[in-house]
Write a protein that holds these residues in place. Structure first.
Motif, PDB file in Angstrom:
ATOM      1  N   ALA A  34      50.927  -7.436  16.234  1.00  0.00           N
ATOM      2  CA  ALA A  34      51.637  -6.881  17.611  1.00  0.00           C
ATOM      3  C   ALA A  34      51.094  -5.790  18.310  1.00  0.00           C
ATOM      4  O   ALA A  34      51.446  -5.516  19.439  1.00  0.00           O
ATOM      5  CB  ALA A  34      53.033  -6.515  16.983  1.00  0.00           C
ATOM      6  N   ALA A  35      50.411  -4.940  17.535  1.00  0.00           N
ATOM      7  CA  ALA A  35      49.696  -3.857  18.271  1.00  0.00           C
ATOM      8  C   ALA A  35      48.078  -4.243  18.963  1.00  0.00           C
ATOM      9  O   ALA A  35      47.687  -3.945  20.001  1.00  0.00           O
ATOM     10  CB  ALA A  35      49.585  -2.699  17.324  1.00  0.00           C
ATOM     11  N   TYR A  36      47.584  -5.347  18.243  1.00  0.00           N
ATOM     12  CA  TYR A  36      46.346  -5.632  18.508  1.00  0.00           C
ATOM     13  C   TYR A  36      46.271  -6.486  19.696  1.00  0.00           C
ATOM     14  O   TYR A  36      45.566  -6.230  20.798  1.00  0.00           O
ATOM     15  CB  TYR A  36      45.586  -6.229  17.390  1.00  0.00           C
ATOM     16  N   ASN A  37      47.132  -7.500  19.759  1.00  0.00           N
ATOM     17  CA  ASN A  37      47.040  -8.599  20.789  1.00  0.00           C
ATOM     18  C   ASN A  37      47.512  -7.929  22.221  1.00  0.00           C
ATOM     19  O   ASN A  37      46.936  -8.201  23.149  1.00  0.00           O
ATOM     20  CB  ASN A  37      47.985  -9.898  20.540  1.00  0.00           C
ATOM     21  N   PRO A  38      48.476  -7.281  22.316  1.00  0.00           N
ATOM     22  CA  PRO A  38      48.886  -6.710  23.744  1.00  0.00           C
ATOM     23  C   PRO A  38      47.938  -5.684  23.990  1.00  0.00           C
ATOM     24  O   PRO A  38      47.789  -5.540  25.259  1.00  0.00           O
ATOM     25  CB  PRO A  38      50.198  -5.851  23.458  1.00  0.00           C
ATOM     26  N   SER A  39      47.272  -5.021  23.255  1.00  0.00           N
ATOM     27  CA  SER A  39      46.416  -3.947  23.641  1.00  0.00           C
ATOM     28  C   SER A  39      45.075  -4.671  24.202  1.00  0.00           C
ATOM     29  O   SER A  39      44.559  -4.032  25.235  1.00  0.00           O
ATOM     30  CB  SER A  39      45.810  -3.147  22.273  1.00  0.00           C
ATOM     31  N   MET A  40      44.631  -5.881  23.778  1.00  0.00           N
ATOM     32  CA  MET A  40      43.570  -6.466  24.146  1.00  0.00           C
ATOM     33  C   MET A  40      43.912  -6.952  25.472  1.00  0.00           C
ATOM     34  O   MET A  40      43.017  -7.126  26.560  1.00  0.00           O
ATOM     35  CB  MET A  40      43.014  -7.512  23.308  1.00  0.00           C
ATOM     36  N   TYR A  41      45.040  -7.398  25.802  1.00  0.00           N
ATOM     37  CA  TYR A  41      45.496  -8.028  26.959  1.00  0.00           C
ATOM     38  C   TYR A  41      45.631  -6.875  28.166  1.00  0.00           C
ATOM     39  O   TYR A  41      45.094  -7.001  29.241  1.00  0.00           O
ATOM     40  CB  TYR A  41      46.823  -8.615  26.795  1.00  0.00           C
ATOM     41  N   LEU A  42      45.982  -5.703  27.611  1.00  0.00           N
ATOM     42  CA  LEU A  42      45.994  -4.644  28.540  1.00  0.00           C
ATOM     43  C   LEU A  42      44.694  -4.180  29.166  1.00  0.00           C
ATOM     44  O   LEU A  42      44.450  -4.010  30.211  1.00  0.00           O
ATOM     45  CB  LEU A  42      46.739  -3.409  27.924  1.00  0.00           C
ATOM     46  N   ILE A  43      43.771  -4.263  28.045  1.00  0.00           N
ATOM     47  CA  ILE A  43      42.389  -3.920  28.575  1.00  0.00           C
ATOM     48  C   ILE A  43      41.726  -4.844  29.677  1.00  0.00           C
ATOM     49  O   ILE A  43      41.314  -4.460  30.636  1.00  0.00           O
ATOM     50  CB  ILE A  43      41.478  -3.625  27.198  1.00  0.00           C
ATOM     51  N   GLY A  44      42.123  -6.120  29.267  1.00  0.00           N
ATOM     52  CA  GLY A  44      41.711  -7.123  30.293  1.00  0.00           C
ATOM     53  C   GLY A  44      42.225  -6.885  31.593  1.00  0.00           C
ATOM     54  O   GLY A  44      41.691  -7.337  32.696  1.00  0.00           O
ATOM     55  N   MET A  45      43.622  -6.475  31.718  1.00  0.00           N
ATOM     56  CA  MET A  45      44.512  -6.389  32.801  1.00  0.00           C
ATOM     57  C   MET A  45      43.662  -5.288  33.553  1.00  0.00           C
ATOM     58  O   MET A  45      43.748  -5.387  34.808  1.00  0.00           O
ATOM     59  CB  MET A  45      45.941  -6.196  32.686  1.00  0.00           C
TER      60      MET A  45
END
Length: 426
Positions: free
Chosen positions: A240-251
């Motif tokens: 839950a911490a890892y996946n949204p963080s990666m999406y945030l960096i991509g955005m």
């Protein structure tokens, strides 16, 4: 990653299916080039240069590309599922075949529920790696290559800015890969422990009811189930911490690209159509990046499950060598100074010798635990004795093939066991 490569080794058995699936993935992914190209032509030629007559040909080109791409994707999914189900069938079959060849001593300290978990749930976890992993992995990588090539063609400088989040994404993926294995391994062990307890309690439900132990066994089951709950929560909290963080960096990378691309259009160094096509390609780039993060989660779960599967496959099987009986078996049995123990504890048999001639009826009488069943288990080589010798018609049973030996021995066990099936099957 050795475990994952061992799983992928099964793919070599079906090269034609693998090649057809890969061809569909490559051709379908190449169709992605059409959509940025059509976008660029619509913005620069149809709208900016006012050529409405060119709109319908571009629309038909996009429609044909979409039909071809999705048709190939549909065919690829059918091939992929056929391919992977065959591989999983082979893996499950190999595992079950190997379990049947393991010596009985191997089963003594292993719960049946744990073995069933490995044969069913762990193989299914490996199946997800193969079905979802290969399909998503191949398509994601090919999509990223095509998108990156188009981005470099439109603007190499803007591509470098668009790729600025990549080091952070790679670092996050590396951290997750290095730390996830232990979490998933603990989760699989907790699931095995719960299934083992459930299997034992269902098999012994008469004893539980007879001794009025329902409440205690319920509490015991809840403790084991709670361990699985906590192990699963640990896995999901990190995800839950890892996946949204990666999406945030991509955005953030996409936002940076929009900002710099818009400034380039306003400055006149980039056409509007190029920016539209570039942003479409950026979307094609970062969408599969997100899928690769999800794929990483599948791989780590499958890696932990695969280790448990191959842990059994790597166990040495029961000795299969030996010769056949030289003549028809008459039934002369002789034990000569046989010693045997089930472990490091006191010996179960010590210096046992007796001679049973053909046609004789021998009764072994003794207290529970005296070793009566052990003698039969040694005669059928369910266990290997340590010292002495056992002979049938003058031949040592250690020199006889195990299958040949057991085919010549008829045995009625203490407890009858009925398999689920017909009378004929039993």
């Amino acid at each position: 990653m050795k475990t994952i490569w061992r799983v992928f080794a099964y793919l070599k058995r079906y090269p034609l299916l693998a090649s057809a699936m890969l061809a569909c993935a490559v051709i379908g992914t190449l169709m992605l080039i059409v959509f940025p190209l059509v976008t660029k032509q619509v913005l620069d030629v149809v709208i900016h240069q006012h050529h409405p007559e060119k709109l319908m040909p571009l629309v038909w080109l996009a429609v044909i590309a979409a039909l071809l791409q999705n048709g190939l994707n549909s065919l690829r999914l059918v091939l992929n599922n056929t391919f992977e189900q065959r591989v999983i069938f082979d893996l499950r079959s190999d595992l079950y075949s190997h379990i049947q060849l393991l010596p009985l001593r191997w089963f003594d300290n292993r719960a049946t529920g744990d073995l069933m978990t490995r044969l069913l749930e762990d193989v299914t976890a490996v199946e997800r790696v193969l079905i979802d992993g290969i399909e998503q992995g191949i398509v994601a990588v090919l999509t990223m290559i095509v998108a990156l090539a188009w981005m470099c063609y439109v603007s190499f400088k803007l591509t470098l800015f668009a790729l600025s989040p990549v080091p952070f994404l790679a670092g996050g993926a590396l951290w997750y890969t290095l730390t996830a294995h232990r979490r998933y391994r603990l989760q699989r062990r907790a699931a095995s422990a719960m299934n083992a307890l459930l299997h034992d309690n269902l098999s012994g439900i008469r004893q539980i009811r007879s001794f009025v132990r329902e409440r205690q066994e319920h509490m015991r089951f809840n403790r084991v189930s709670d361990e699985l709950r906590r192990a699963t929560l640990v896995v999901m909290k990190v995800w839950a911490a890892y996946n949204p963080s990666m999406y945030l960096i991509g955005m953030l990378g996409v936002i940076l690209t929009v900002f710099l691309g818009t400034r380039a259009v306003l400055a006149g160094t980039m056409q509007l159509g190029d920016l539209g096509a570039f942003l479409l390609a950026v979307g094609y780039l970062y969408e599969p990046v997100g899928k690769l993060h999800q794929l990483n989660q599948l791989i780590q779960a499958g890696r932990a499950a695969g280790e448990r599967v191959f842990e059994i496959i790597d166990e040495p099987v029961e000795a299969q060598g030996g010769r056949k009986f030289e003549r028809e078996v008459r039934g002369e049995i002789e034990f000569r100074n046989v010693n045997f123990s089930y472990g490091s504890e006191l010996p179960a048999l010590s210096d046992v010798s007796f001679h049973a001639r053909p046609g004789e009826t021998i009764a072994l009488v003794g207290q529970t635990g005296a070793g009566k069943s052990t003698l039969i288990n040694l005669l059928t080589r369910f266990y290997e004795f340590e010292d002495g010798d056992i002979l049938i018609d003058g031949q040592s049973i250690r020199d006889i093939n195990v299958h040949e030996l057991r085919e010549k021995i008829g045995m009625v066990t203490q407890e009858s066991f009925l398999f689920n099936g017909s009378i004929r099957e039993n």
